[in-house]
Structure formats: structure tokens, C-alpha cells
Design a protein around this motif. Structure first.
Motif, PDB file in Angstrom:
ATOM      1  N   TYR A  27       0.838  -1.217   0.000  1.00  0.00           N
ATOM      2  CA  TYR A  27       0.000   0.000   0.000  1.00  0.00           C
ATOM      3  C   TYR A  27       0.865   1.256   0.000  1.00  0.00           C
ATOM      4  O   TYR A  27       0.563   2.234  -0.679  1.00  0.00           O
ATOM      5  N   ASN A  28       1.950   1.229   0.766  1.00  0.00           N
ATOM      6  CA  ASN A  28       2.868   2.363   0.837  1.00  0.00           C
ATOM      7  C   ASN A  28       3.475   2.643  -0.541  1.00  0.00           C
ATOM      8  O   ASN A  28       3.503   3.793  -1.002  1.00  0.00           O
ATOM      9  N   ILE A  29       3.949   1.606  -1.209  1.00  0.00           N
ATOM     10  CA  ILE A  29       4.532   1.755  -2.550  1.00  0.00           C
ATOM     11  C   ILE A  29       3.459   2.221  -3.527  1.00  0.00           C
ATOM     12  O   ILE A  29       3.696   3.120  -4.350  1.00  0.00           O
ATOM     13  N   SER A  30       2.280   1.635  -3.430  1.00  0.00           N
ATOM     14  CA  SER A  30       1.154   1.992  -4.292  1.00  0.00           C
ATOM     15  C   SER A  30       0.844   3.483  -4.195  1.00  0.00           C
ATOM     16  O   SER A  30       0.675   4.166  -5.212  1.00  0.00           O
ATOM     17  N   ASP A  31       0.774   3.982  -2.972  1.00  0.00           N
ATOM     18  CA  ASP A  31       0.493   5.412  -2.753  1.00  0.00           C
ATOM     19  C   ASP A  31       1.613   6.295  -3.277  1.00  0.00           C
ATOM     20  O   ASP A  31       1.366   7.303  -3.946  1.00  0.00           O
ATOM     21  N   TYR A  33       3.859   5.772  -5.598  1.00  0.00           N
ATOM     22  CA  TYR A  33       4.096   5.735  -7.046  1.00  0.00           C
ATOM     23  C   TYR A  33       2.796   5.719  -7.862  1.00  0.00           C
ATOM     24  O   TYR A  33       2.841   5.491  -9.067  1.00  0.00           O
ATOM     25  N   ASN A  34       1.680   5.964  -7.182  1.00  0.00           N
ATOM     26  CA  ASN A  34       0.378   6.030  -7.851  1.00  0.00           C
ATOM     27  C   ASN A  34       0.108   4.787  -8.712  1.00  0.00           C
ATOM     28  O   ASN A  34      -0.178   4.883  -9.898  1.00  0.00           O
ATOM     29  N   ILE A  35       0.266   3.628  -8.071  1.00  0.00           N
ATOM     30  CA  ILE A  35       0.018   2.343  -8.733  1.00  0.00           C
ATOM     31  C   ILE A  35      -1.134   1.660  -7.986  1.00  0.00           C
ATOM     32  O   ILE A  35      -0.910   1.011  -6.964  1.00  0.00           O
ATOM     33  N   PRO A  36      -2.361   1.823  -8.469  1.00  0.00           N
ATOM     34  CA  PRO A  36      -3.489   1.165  -7.794  1.00  0.00           C
ATOM     35  C   PRO A  36      -3.332  -0.363  -7.819  1.00  0.00           C
ATOM     36  O   PRO A  36      -2.968  -0.938  -8.837  1.00  0.00           O
ATOM     37  N   VAL A  37      -3.580  -0.980  -6.677  1.00  0.00           N
ATOM     38  CA  VAL A  37      -3.482  -2.432  -6.551  1.00  0.00           C
ATOM     39  C   VAL A  37      -4.904  -2.946  -6.327  1.00  0.00           C
ATOM     40  O   VAL A  37      -5.346  -3.104  -5.200  1.00  0.00           O
ATOM     41  N   GLU A  38      -5.628  -3.171  -7.443  1.00  0.00           N
ATOM     42  CA  GLU A  38      -7.026  -3.538  -7.317  1.00  0.00           C
ATOM     43  C   GLU A  38      -7.514  -4.544  -8.356  1.00  0.00           C
ATOM     44  O   GLU A  38      -8.670  -4.935  -8.348  1.00  0.00           O
ATOM     45  N   THR A  39      -6.614  -4.992  -9.234  1.00  0.00           N
ATOM     46  CA  THR A  39      -6.997  -5.991 -10.232  1.00  0.00           C
ATOM     47  C   THR A  39      -6.853  -7.380  -9.629  1.00  0.00           C
ATOM     48  O   THR A  39      -5.799  -7.715  -9.085  1.00  0.00           O
ATOM     49  N   LYS A  40      -7.904  -8.192  -9.721  1.00  0.00           N
ATOM     50  CA  LYS A  40      -7.844  -9.566  -9.215  1.00  0.00           C
ATOM     51  C   LYS A  40      -7.336 -10.468 -10.329  1.00  0.00           C
ATOM     52  O   LYS A  40      -7.988 -10.628 -11.354  1.00  0.00           O
ATOM     53  N   LYS A  41      -6.151 -11.005 -10.121  1.00  0.00           N
ATOM     54  CA  LYS A  41      -5.513 -11.850 -11.119  1.00  0.00           C
ATOM     55  C   LYS A  41      -4.439 -12.685 -10.431  1.00  0.00           C
ATOM     56  O   LYS A  41      -3.767 -12.201  -9.520  1.00  0.00           O
ATOM     57  N   HIS A  42      -4.259 -13.922 -10.859  1.00  0.00           N
ATOM     58  CA  HIS A  42      -3.196 -14.795 -10.331  1.00  0.00           C
ATOM     59  C   HIS A  42      -3.321 -15.010  -8.831  1.00  0.00           C
ATOM     60  O   HIS A  42      -2.319 -15.008  -8.106  1.00  0.00           O
ATOM     61  N   GLU A 160       7.042   3.894   9.790  1.00  0.00           N
ATOM     62  CA  GLU A 160       8.364   4.340   9.337  1.00  0.00           C
ATOM     63  C   GLU A 160       9.123   3.189   8.669  1.00  0.00           C
ATOM     64  O   GLU A 160       9.817   3.376   7.670  1.00  0.00           O
ATOM     65  N   SER A 161       8.943   1.970   9.173  1.00  0.00           N
ATOM     66  CA  SER A 161       9.622   0.822   8.546  1.00  0.00           C
ATOM     67  C   SER A 161       9.037   0.537   7.166  1.00  0.00           C
ATOM     68  O   SER A 161       9.754   0.092   6.267  1.00  0.00           O
ATOM     69  N   ALA A 162       7.740   0.793   6.969  1.00  0.00           N
ATOM     70  CA  ALA A 162       7.129   0.630   5.643  1.00  0.00           C
ATOM     71  C   ALA A 162       7.732   1.644   4.671  1.00  0.00           C
ATOM     72  O   ALA A 162       7.994   1.316   3.506  1.00  0.00           O
ATOM     73  N   ASP A 163       7.984   2.853   5.145  1.00  0.00           N
ATOM     74  CA  ASP A 163       8.663   3.856   4.312  1.00  0.00           C
ATOM     75  C   ASP A 163      10.066   3.386   3.936  1.00  0.00           C
ATOM     76  O   ASP A 163      10.478   3.477   2.777  1.00  0.00           O
ATOM     77  N   ARG A 164      10.788   2.859   4.920  1.00  0.00           N
ATOM     78  CA  ARG A 164      12.151   2.384   4.661  1.00  0.00           C
ATOM     79  C   ARG A 164      12.142   1.179   3.723  1.00  0.00           C
ATOM     80  O   ARG A 164      13.017   1.050   2.860  1.00  0.00           O
ATOM     81  N   ALA A 165      11.169   0.293   3.873  1.00  0.00           N
ATOM     82  CA  ALA A 165      11.059  -0.866   2.977  1.00  0.00           C
ATOM     83  C   ALA A 165      10.789  -0.387   1.548  1.00  0.00           C
ATOM     84  O   ALA A 165      11.352  -0.925   0.594  1.00  0.00           O
ATOM     85  N   ARG A 166       9.943   0.624   1.391  1.00  0.00           N
ATOM     86  CA  ARG A 166       9.682   1.198   0.056  1.00  0.00           C
ATOM     87  C   ARG A 166      10.982   1.756  -0.521  1.00  0.00           C
ATOM     88  O   ARG A 166      11.302   1.546  -1.688  1.00  0.00           O
ATOM     89  N   GLU A 167      11.749   2.467   0.293  1.00  0.00           N
ATOM     90  CA  GLU A 167      13.029   3.014  -0.159  1.00  0.00           C
ATOM     91  C   GLU A 167      14.002   1.889  -0.530  1.00  0.00           C
ATOM     92  O   GLU A 167      14.768   2.014  -1.493  1.00  0.00           O
TER      93      GLU A 167
END
Length: 185
Positions: A27-31, A33-42, A160-167
Motif C-alpha cells: 500500500y505504501n509503494i502503491s500510494d 508511485y500512484n500504482i493502484p493495486v485492485e486488479t484480481k488476477k493470479h 516508518e519501517s514501511a517507508d524504509r522498505a519502500r526506499e
């Protein structure tokens, strides 16, 4: 193309639990980089986008944690990606809350989602970002602990760890895993 998989359990009842920190990072990465994660596949919710010029698939398996490998296997087969293009993000009870540990390969370390991914892929050779959720209290059941929520004091640390993981993901894309390990471990 990179496939970035955050592990967790589907449905709202598991949102915000220790076991769902992988989803939190997606969700952090999605926000960011503006990449919606909403397609159901795989057997996952996925989003396609670009991070630092690299095509990426963000994925949150919807199989429940113990069968995460089914979704990862389908993603890898469909997009015909090499193992070097896979990044898996998940919780780790052996690390202090919010601590990151990046590895280029390794065992499951008792994590059932990772066990299933290893079984499905037939290898331990994939990059992972582990996020510490703290050690379970001695008298508490492991499932109850990982399916529990973070305390009020822990919540800002996890954000903050989610931010660091995104980085760290961005570092892996722009440089490599070794560079991310040096910078974030």
C-alpha cells in the motif's frame, strides 16, 4: 520487470495485523508511485506501474498466508520473470519491531508463507525484505501474536519501517540487492 509481493491475509479482519506488514508496504509503494493495486488476477490483487523507470507488478496474494506460493508461482509463470526479479516482503518475529533485514536468499525461518513460496518455486533463491514485528510473549500462542495488532507505541515505528522498505525496493530497482543490504540492514 520486477514482481514485488507483500505477504498477508486477505479480508478486513486482518488489516493492520503483524502478519500483514507485507500488505502495508505494498500500500505504501502503491500510494508513493500512484500504482493502484485492485486488479484480481493470479490469486492476488495486483497493480502494474513504473518505479524509477522499471516496470513493476505490485501483488498481494489473496490465498491466505500459508498458500502464498500459489499466487507467486502464477505471477512468475505468467510474466516469465527470473527469480532475480522477485522481491517478497513479509513479517519476521525474530527481529525487533520495525527493523528491516534484506536477504538475497535464505530459508523460510519458520514462516509458513515463505515455506510455501519455496515449495512452489523449488528454490530459496529470491530476494526478501523482512520487517520485524517483535518476539511473541512467552505465554502467547504464535498465531494469536502474528494475527494481533501493533500497540499504539509500535504503530509509528511500523509506518516508518514501511517507508524504509519502500526506499529499499527503490534501491534494489535503481542499483541492486547488495546496495540495498548495505544501506538498510
Amino acid at each position: 520487470m520486477k514482481i514485488i509481493v507483500g505477504l498477508g491475509n486477505p479480508t478486513k479482519e486482518y488489516a493492520g495485523t503483524r502478519h500483514n506488514v507485507g500488505f502495508s508496504v505494498i500500500y505504501n509503494i502503491s500510494d508513493a508511485y500512484n500504482i493502484p493495486v485492485e486488479t484480481k488476477k493470479h490469486k492476488a490483487l495486483i497493480g502494474k506501474g513504473i518505479i524509477e523507470g522499471e516496470k513493476v507488478i505490485l501483488a498481494m496474494p489473496q490465498t491466505y498466508m500459508n498458500l502464498s506460493g500459489e499466487s507467486v508461482r502464477e505471477l512468475m509463470d505468467y510474466y516469465k520473470c527470473d527469480l532475480s526479479d522477485l522481491i517478497v516482503i513479509y513479517d519476521d518475529i525474530s527481529l525487533d519491531v520495525g527493523k528491516l533485514r534484506i536477504r538475497a536468499k535464505g530459508s523460510a525461518g519458520g514462516h509458513n508463507g515463505i515455506k510455501n513460496i519455496i515449495a512452489q518455486l523449488g528454490t530459496q533463491e529470491f530476494t526478501r525484505i523482512k520487517i520485524g514485528v517483535g518476539e511473541k510473549p512467552a505465554k502467547m500462542d504464535l498465531a494469536d501474536y502474528v494475527l494481533g495488532r501493533f500497540s499504539k507505541e509500535e504503530q509509528p515505528i511500523i509506518r516508518e519501517s514501511a517507508d524504509r522498505a519502500r526506499e529499499a525496493v527503490c534501491e534494489m530497482i535503481t542499483h541492486d540487492v547488495a546496495s540495498a543490504m548495505n544501506k538498510f540492514n
